[in-house]
Design an enzyme around this catalytic site. Structure first.
Site, PDB file in Angstrom:
ATOM      1  N   CYS A   4       0.662  -1.242  -0.200  1.00  0.00           N
ATOM      2  CA  CYS A   4      -0.068  -0.022   0.134  1.00  0.00           C
ATOM      3  C   CYS A   4       0.855   1.365  -0.002  1.00  0.00           C
ATOM      4  O   CYS A   4       1.677   1.392   0.964  1.00  0.00           O
ATOM      5  CB  CYS A   4      -0.977   0.030   1.210  1.00  0.00           C
ATOM      6  SG  CYS A   4      -1.914   1.630   1.288  1.00  0.00           S
ATOM      7  N   CYS A   7       0.606   3.512   3.219  1.00  0.00           N
ATOM      8  CA  CYS A   7       1.304   2.687   4.288  1.00  0.00           C
ATOM      9  C   CYS A   7       2.777   2.942   4.117  1.00  0.00           C
ATOM     10  O   CYS A   7       3.433   3.106   5.164  1.00  0.00           O
ATOM     11  CB  CYS A   7       0.764   1.317   4.414  1.00  0.00           C
ATOM     12  SG  CYS A   7      -0.807   1.088   5.182  1.00  0.00           S
ATOM     13  N   ASP A  30      -0.482  16.380  -1.614  1.00  0.00           N
ATOM     14  CA  ASP A  30      -0.551  15.307  -2.969  1.00  0.00           C
ATOM     15  C   ASP A  30       0.386  15.704  -3.989  1.00  0.00           C
ATOM     16  O   ASP A  30       0.784  16.904  -4.354  1.00  0.00           O
ATOM     17  CB  ASP A  30      -2.043  15.635  -3.591  1.00  0.00           C
ATOM     18  CG  ASP A  30      -2.434  14.439  -4.257  1.00  0.00           C
ATOM     19  OD1 ASP A  30      -3.587  13.891  -3.941  1.00  0.00           O
ATOM     20  OD2 ASP A  30      -1.845  14.464  -5.464  1.00  0.00           O
ATOM     21  N   ASN A  87     -12.948   9.769  -2.267  1.00  0.00           N
ATOM     22  CA  ASN A  87     -13.592   8.854  -3.396  1.00  0.00           C
ATOM     23  C   ASN A  87     -13.770   7.316  -2.551  1.00  0.00           C
ATOM     24  O   ASN A  87     -13.071   7.026  -1.882  1.00  0.00           O
ATOM     25  CB  ASN A  87     -12.435   8.864  -4.471  1.00  0.00           C
ATOM     26  CG  ASN A  87     -12.693  10.238  -5.331  1.00  0.00           C
ATOM     27  OD1 ASN A  87     -13.570  10.560  -5.328  1.00  0.00           O
ATOM     28  ND2 ASN A  87     -11.492  10.540  -5.514  1.00  0.00           N
ATOM     29  N   HIS A  98      -6.269   2.902   0.300  1.00  0.00           N
ATOM     30  CA  HIS A  98      -6.149   3.238   1.818  1.00  0.00           C
ATOM     31  C   HIS A  98      -6.991   4.510   1.907  1.00  0.00           C
ATOM     32  O   HIS A  98      -6.685   5.639   1.341  1.00  0.00           O
ATOM     33  CB  HIS A  98      -4.750   3.452   1.972  1.00  0.00           C
ATOM     34  CG  HIS A  98      -4.178   3.779   3.582  1.00  0.00           C
ATOM     35  ND1 HIS A  98      -3.395   3.148   4.238  1.00  0.00           N
ATOM     36  CD2 HIS A  98      -4.997   4.766   4.438  1.00  0.00           C
ATOM     37  CE1 HIS A  98      -3.242   3.891   5.401  1.00  0.00           C
ATOM     38  NE2 HIS A  98      -4.007   4.571   5.380  1.00  0.00           N
ATOM     39  N   HIS A 100      -8.575   8.118   2.189  1.00  0.00           N
ATOM     40  CA  HIS A 100      -7.956   9.461   2.255  1.00  0.00           C
ATOM     41  C   HIS A 100      -8.800  10.408   1.994  1.00  0.00           C
ATOM     42  O   HIS A 100      -9.796  10.305   1.316  1.00  0.00           O
ATOM     43  CB  HIS A 100      -6.757   9.453   1.399  1.00  0.00           C
ATOM     44  CG  HIS A 100      -6.985   9.045   0.012  1.00  0.00           C
ATOM     45  ND1 HIS A 100      -7.203   7.844  -0.390  1.00  0.00           N
ATOM     46  CD2 HIS A 100      -7.275   9.675  -1.138  1.00  0.00           C
ATOM     47  CE1 HIS A 100      -7.259   7.649  -1.699  1.00  0.00           C
ATOM     48  NE2 HIS A 100      -7.461   8.818  -2.303  1.00  0.00           N
ATOM     49  N   HIS A 102      -9.189  14.241   0.750  1.00  0.00           N
ATOM     50  CA  HIS A 102      -8.456  15.350  -0.256  1.00  0.00           C
ATOM     51  C   HIS A 102      -8.840  16.798   0.591  1.00  0.00           C
ATOM     52  O   HIS A 102     -10.152  16.992   0.461  1.00  0.00           O
ATOM     53  CB  HIS A 102      -8.971  15.276  -1.506  1.00  0.00           C
ATOM     54  CG  HIS A 102      -8.722  14.093  -2.342  1.00  0.00           C
ATOM     55  ND1 HIS A 102      -7.553  13.951  -2.938  1.00  0.00           N
ATOM     56  CD2 HIS A 102      -9.158  12.694  -2.394  1.00  0.00           C
ATOM     57  CE1 HIS A 102      -7.193  12.703  -3.792  1.00  0.00           C
ATOM     58  NE2 HIS A 102      -8.173  12.222  -3.251  1.00  0.00           N
TER      59      HIS A 102
END
Ligand code: 5GP
Ligand code: ZN
Length: 115
Positions: A4, A7, A30, A87, A98, A100, A102
């Site tokens: 991942c 991770c 990002d 998303n 994983h 997240h 934004h």
């Protein structure tokens, strides 16, 4: 979780520009920003998607929103506003499995949620 990418960011196996970290949460810029400020806020616990949030994770998810507010205040974009997007699954285009959040800020984001 092995393989991942997020991770690996948590474990410092992949470099990133970290803007916040504590024992439960990490936030970093990002790599392909969609706005002048584009921060990804993630739990250190590997949770794949919104659909995988269990009852025991609910306080962690609420905590993430507290951290988003803290980052917004520290960076000063609380004043002009921001948008938070997560998303989930194929139709959303979720690439990294994983969970997240934004956090987008630093310009007028437009009146559409999508696009
Ligand atoms: P998703 O499409 O899954 O909602 O969003 C994944 C986001 O992760 C994308 O905006 C993408 O630019 C970002 N991303 C993917 N790989 C990396 C990386 O290695 N480092 C950083 N900082 N961001 C990444
Ligand atoms: Zn992970």
């Amino acid at each position: 979780m092995k393989n991942c990418i997020f991770c690996k960011i948590i474990n410092r196996e992949i470099p990133s520009n970290i803007v916040y970290e504590d024992e439960k949460v990490i936030a970093f810029n990002d790599i392909n920003p969609a706005a002048p400020i584009h921060i990804l806020v993630i739990p250190k616990k590997h949770i794949e998607t919104l659909l995988d949030i269990s009852e025991e994770d609910s306080s962690l998810i609420a905590y993430i929103y507290q951290i988003i507010n803290k980052i917004a205040e520290e960076k000063g974009f609380d004043k002009k506003g921001f948008r938070v997007i997560t998303n989930c699954g194929e139709d959303s285009g979720q690439e990294v499995k994983h969970i997240h959040f934004h956090v987008l800020a630093g310009k007028k984001l437009g009146d559409k949620i999508v696009g």
